[in-house]
Design a protein around this motif. Structure first.
Motif, PDB file in Angstrom:
ATOM      1  N   LEU A 182       0.839  -1.200   0.000  1.00 40.62           N
ATOM      2  CA  LEU A 182       0.000   0.000   0.000  1.00 40.62           C
ATOM      3  C   LEU A 182       0.872   1.247   0.000  1.00 40.62           C
ATOM      4  O   LEU A 182       0.557   2.250  -0.636  1.00 40.62           O
ATOM      5  N   ARG A 206      -1.329  10.703   3.942  1.00 40.36           N
ATOM      6  CA  ARG A 206      -2.470  10.324   3.101  1.00 40.36           C
ATOM      7  C   ARG A 206      -2.763   8.823   3.088  1.00 40.36           C
ATOM      8  O   ARG A 206      -3.875   8.414   2.802  1.00 40.36           O
ATOM      9  N   ILE A 207      -1.750   8.009   3.333  1.00 38.50           N
ATOM     10  CA  ILE A 207      -1.958   6.561   3.249  1.00 38.50           C
ATOM     11  C   ILE A 207      -1.899   5.906   4.630  1.00 38.50           C
ATOM     12  O   ILE A 207      -2.883   5.322   5.085  1.00 38.50           O
ATOM     13  N   PRO A 265      -4.533   7.435   7.558  1.00 44.18           N
ATOM     14  CA  PRO A 265      -5.951   7.092   7.391  1.00 44.18           C
ATOM     15  C   PRO A 265      -6.241   5.607   7.572  1.00 44.18           C
ATOM     16  O   PRO A 265      -7.301   5.244   8.073  1.00 44.18           O
ATOM     17  N   ILE A 266      -5.280   4.774   7.213  1.00 42.21           N
ATOM     18  CA  ILE A 266      -5.527   3.338   7.345  1.00 42.21           C
ATOM     19  C   ILE A 266      -5.427   2.910   8.809  1.00 42.21           C
ATOM     20  O   ILE A 266      -6.170   2.053   9.268  1.00 42.21           O
TER      21      ILE A 266
END
Lengths: 600, 369
Positions: free
Chosen positions: A204, A221-222, A225-226
């Motif tokens: 990811l 951004r990755i 949020p996850i």
């Protein structure tokens, strides 16, 4: 004809052991958790004997709105007894949630995403405070920071060694409560967030790298949020634990009369305001339900966060470069301090004659092995190791822990089995959620519910009995056992059991010879967890024991209330050592361990 | 345009050698597959070219630019290599919608909002996923997720596209469909594809050139039909082709140059090679593709039917001859009862000799029984 069909259907239904189990559990859980709650709710509207009866001039048991009318509308009484404690609870819960996540999350990031040294050591020792009772850290805090200027005026370690007196807000009250609860639950945040960071599919992040996103942008951004839902749900769990925490506010708040809802609940009930106490219990239960609902909403949205583990498990670790060694050593020192220092302080506090004087000449083993002839007016006859009251209390606590563990561990496993086998059926859903129901209730409120039951007509025979403690602890500690039972059974495919079924192996034999051995480690931790939980539980029992010295933990708190800190420290040390012993033994024998059990 | 070259690339994980001294030239606009059994180093190779993995030794040149050189300490990060990478599990970001997933790479290139919108619409149309624009990855089926992943990879129009077993998570029918699409995409996008797979059929049908690896060592690098018809060694011959090639032990009796007499199934047979036979004498293995082993009434080789596997268009027949299991493919549906006698011939000019031990290919030619 129709009846015959029905009886055939019933027969088919009950031919499956899992269905029989589900019906039994449904009945038992309904009687033991829903009915008591209803009893408590009805108690919110009735007049109780004692203070209430005198105050209201109404016969015992008659209906009244008075409890609500006094508690909710703003008045001097309601602010002191409800609104202020409510606010305090929120402050403590939010503060502890934020701080706990900051500490746990930072450590988790260092362990999973950087090239820090001594990771194994840090990871193992960091979770240690979570295993100890929360109040050990509170007691430790007091031992270190108490001073002649605040509270009872006893001299603590810091003052006697360096002459430093910390101000009152630092020693007692909301500030230390936040710190202590955060420290206690930060390993929990570490385990949850670390687990997500570790299992998060590295591709990811890699695919974002290839699409030319910078390192910072990837985190923003990755990664964030996850991980966010996990962080939020960790926050909510720490929040609700902090909100319902009883022992920490008792230690850190009593001296300065800072109450939270839990401590107020008990104070009100003890002072004869049962009605209001029950209402507060209900409020905290409602809040618990709300938090759980919120948690489910946060984690169960459209964006599914199941992180598939890709085959590129090799995450490129962040190079800490020159900061590596100092940071690693700092973290080692930190985890060691909060794991070892409390124990040393308890050992020290339990051998000093005059509190605050750590000179060798002031040391005595009286509080451990002193005899009756001792000149001290200790309120106890002798040192704890020679004292029959202490041994009896310890014996009761251990016996309680073992019985509860047997009941809870076995039930959890059977619930896991039957719920998984009948997964999707309404019955299975009911049992699953009902077994989880007690989790929503703060321990103090749960004790309150059973107090309401044991004092109501027809159930008075339960009041102050050992059986009541077994009952209440078994129900209260069932949620984790049933969760872990369900999770472990989900990992076994039904074919494994069916293969034995086909060759005619009877049900009990399938359980004992096939199902349990496969999930040995997780089932054993299902037994281990309740043992440790009972050994360190106070809030649940404090209202239900016939007298304070009935159990070891409640005895400890009576020492605290009467000011015998040496005995308190000695008993705390004893409890911690017993917990460590149980955990190590189980770990050595079976490979199951406390931190694995919660680490999932 | 993009020509990729790998020189003496070696990758070690501790003591384990994943890729050993690999040299590879990938032509512009090629569709290259890295083929091999699991653990052969194909994914590692791909990740090294992409920059996700750092080689231990060697040099990688991408489009005339050195992107990695162990000796000179050059290591250009993946973002600067101008590539696209399609992951096996798609690696779609679960918290972003389909649109956001595709647009993310373009945002990083600082494209304007309108341009992004336009490009994403183009891709949505190209991959026929217009309807799912506002959905989250978890709300898509495997095939749809796959298309989104492809769209996301294609969005910045990379010159080279790397794909790591992109079809292995799909069911058989979808895989077939996506294969067709990928081949089509290759000619539409005009870029170089490097594709990792362990499925020999995928490699055969898709690529312009197959790079077959085993235990980190390059076995053969050639167009698919060459790999099939002229395998460099026994491993390649066995790995490519379904049903697998038949291997029959044999001995040299006499002969030189292009001619040889072999002892096969207890009889002496004459072998005529297309060129000189690389070595004479000793033990060898004869490799016969199932299609060169027709079942005929006047067949010279006698055996018994072991098992028959009809699949409609063709039938695979397994027969035991002198204790050796032979596989033949017959057009149409036939069924032999178990243990029925079967007669076969060896025809065709694609019979291959491998030396033993070693398994190196020494000749290709025809057998006269």
């Amino acid at each position: 004809m129709h009846e015959k069909k029905l009886s055939h259907r019933m027969k088919a239904f009950f031919s499956k052991p899992s269905n029989i189990l589900l019906v039994i559990f449904l009945t038992v859980l309904f009687v033991l958790s829903v009915l008591p709650l209803l009893t408590m709710i009805s108690n919110m509207f009735t007049v109780h004997i004692g203070t209430e009866k005198k105050l209201l001039r109404l016969p015992e048991g008659s209906f009244t709105w008075n409890h609500f009318q006094r508690l909710f509308p703003v008045s001097e009484w309601s602010v002191v007894n409800f609104w202020k404690p409510l606010g305090n609870s929120f402050v403590v819960a939010i503060g502890a949630g934020v701080l706990g996540i900051l500490i746990g999350g930072t450590v988790a990031w260092f362990i999973t995403r950087s090239n820090m040294k001594y990771k194994k050591f840090i990871s193992a020792v960091f979770v240690f405070p979570y295993m100890m009772p929360a109040w050990t850290l509170a007691l430790f805090w007091i031992n270190v920071f108490k001073n002649s200027q605040v509270g009872g005026g006893n001299v603590g370690m810091l003052e006697s060694m360096f002459g430093i007196c910390m101000p009152e807000w630092f020693v007692y009250g909301l500030f230390p409560m936040v710190i202590v609860i955060a420290l206690h639950y930060s390993p929990f945040a570490y385990l949850l967030i670390g687990g997500i960071l570790k299992n998060m599919d590295a591709t990811l992040e890699e695919s974002a790298t290839i699409l030319k996103a910078g390192r910072f942008k990837i985190i923003r951004r990755i990664t964030m949020p996850i991980v966010m839902p996990a962080i939020l749900s960790t926050f909510l769990l720490i929040f609700s634990s902090g909100f319902s925490s009883y022992t920490v506010p008792v230690f850190l708040g009593s001296a300065v009369k800072t109450f939270t809802l839990s401590t107020k609940m008990r104070a009100l009930i003890n002072a004869g305001y049962q009605g209001q106490g029950y209402i507060i219990a209900f409020v905290s239960i409602a809040l618990g339900c709300f938090i759980l609902g919120l948690n489910q909403w946060v984690t169960g949205k459209r964006k599914s966060y199941t992180t598939v583990t890709g085959k590129s498990g090799q995450v490129s670790l962040v190079d800490l470069k020159k900061a590596n060694t100092p940071l690693s050593l700092l973290l080692c020192a930190y985890v060691l301090f909060f794991a070892i220092a409390p124990l040393i302080s308890f050992a020290l506090e339990s051998v000093i004659r005059q509190p605050g004087n750590y000179h060798l000449s002031n040391m005595t083993l009286h509080f451990w092995i002193g005899t009756e002839a001792s000149a001290y007016e200790t309120g106890m006859i002798s040192g704890i190791l020679l004292n029959p009251t202490m041994w009896k209390a310890l014996g009761r606590q251990v016996l309680l822990a073992l019985i509860v563990a047997m009941i809870v561990g076995t039930s959890g496993m059977l619930i896991g089995y039957s719920c998984v086998r009948q997964r999707g059926s309404r019955l299975s859903r009911w049992v699953e959620s009902m077994a989880f129901f007690p989790y929503l209730m703060p321990a103090m409120a749960f004790g309150t519910i059973y107090l309401a039951v044991a004092t109501s007509q027809g159930f008075k025979f339960l009041y102050g009995t050992f059986a009541l403690l077994i009952l209440v602890a078994s129900i209260k500690f069932l949620p984790f056992a049933s969760r872990s039972g369900i999770n472990s059974m989900l990992q076994i495919s039904p074919e494994i059991e069916e293969a034995a079924m086909v060759v005619g192996v009877p049900w009990w034999k399938r359980m004992v010879r096939i199902m349990f051995p496969i999930q040995k480690s997780s089932i054993l931790s299902g037994y281990l967890l309740p043992v440790i939980s009972v050994m360190r539980e106070v809030a649940l029992f404090t209202l239900l024991v016939p007298y304070a010295r009935y159990l070891l933990t409640t005895m400890l708190f009576s020492f605290n209330e009467t000011g015998y800190s040496q005995y308190g420290s000695a008993v705390t040390l004893l409890i911690v050592l017993i917990i460590i012993l149980i955990n190590t033994l189980t770990n050595k024998l079976t490979g199951a361990s406390f931190d694995k059990g919660i680490g999932g | 345009m993009p020509h990729i070259s790998l020189e003496h690339i070696t990758k070690r994980f501790g003591k384990f050698v994943a890729v050993d001294d690999l040299d590879l030239e990938i032509d512009d606009r090629g569709f290259i597959t890295l083929l091999g059994p699991s653990g052969c180093g194909k994914t590692t190779t791909l990740r090294m070219i992409a920059g996700l993995e750092t080689p231990t030794e060697g040099r990688i040149t991408l489009d005339g630019k050195v992107v990695f050189d162990a000796d000179k300490g050059i290591n250009i990060p993946p973002a600067a290599r101008d590539i696209g990478f399609l992951f096996q599990n798609y690696a779609l970001w679960p918290h972003m919608t389909v649109y956001q997933n595709i647009a993310f790479g373009l945002e990083n290139l600082k494209w304007s909002k309108q341009d992004i919108r336009k490009r994403v619409d183009e891709l949505l149309a190209l991959l026929k996923i217009e309807d799912f624009e506002k959905r989250y990855p978890s709300e898509l089926s495997g095939g749809q997720q796959q298309r989104v992943a492809i769209a996301r990879t294609l969005a910045p129009s990379p010159k080279v596209l790397f794909m790591d077993e992109p079809l292995s998570n799909l069911d058989a029918k979808l895989r077939q469909e996506m294969r067709t699409e990928l081949k089509r995409l290759h000619s539409d996008t005009n870029s170089t594809f490097v594709y990792v797979t362990h499925d020999q059929l995928e490699a055969m049908t898709l690529s312009t050139k197959v790079c077959l690896m085993n235990n980190g060592v390059l076995q053969q690098y050639a167009p698919p039909l060459t790999v099939y018809n002229e395998p460099a060694n026994r491993f390649v011959a066995e790995f490519v082709g379904n049903p697998t090639m038949n291997f029959v032990p044999a001995q040299f009796v006499s002969g030189e140059g292009e001619q040889a007499v072999l002892r096969l199934f207890g009889r002496e047979v004459r072998f005529t090679a297309r060129g000189p036979i690389a070595s004479h004498g000793g033990e060898l293995t004869v490799g016969i593709r199932p299609e060169f082993l027709p079942i005929e009434a006047d067949g010279v080789i006698q055996g018994i039917a072991y098992s028959t596997l009809p699949s409609g268009m063709e039938t695979t027949v397994k027969a035991l001859v002198d204790g050796v299991m032979l596989t033949s493919v017959v057009f149409g549906s036939v069924d032999y009862p178990v243990d029925a006698p079967i007669r076969m011939n060896i025809r065709g000019d694609g019979i291959i000799l491998f030396d033993e031990p070693g398994g190196r290919q020494i000749a290709i030619g025809s057998l006269a029984l």
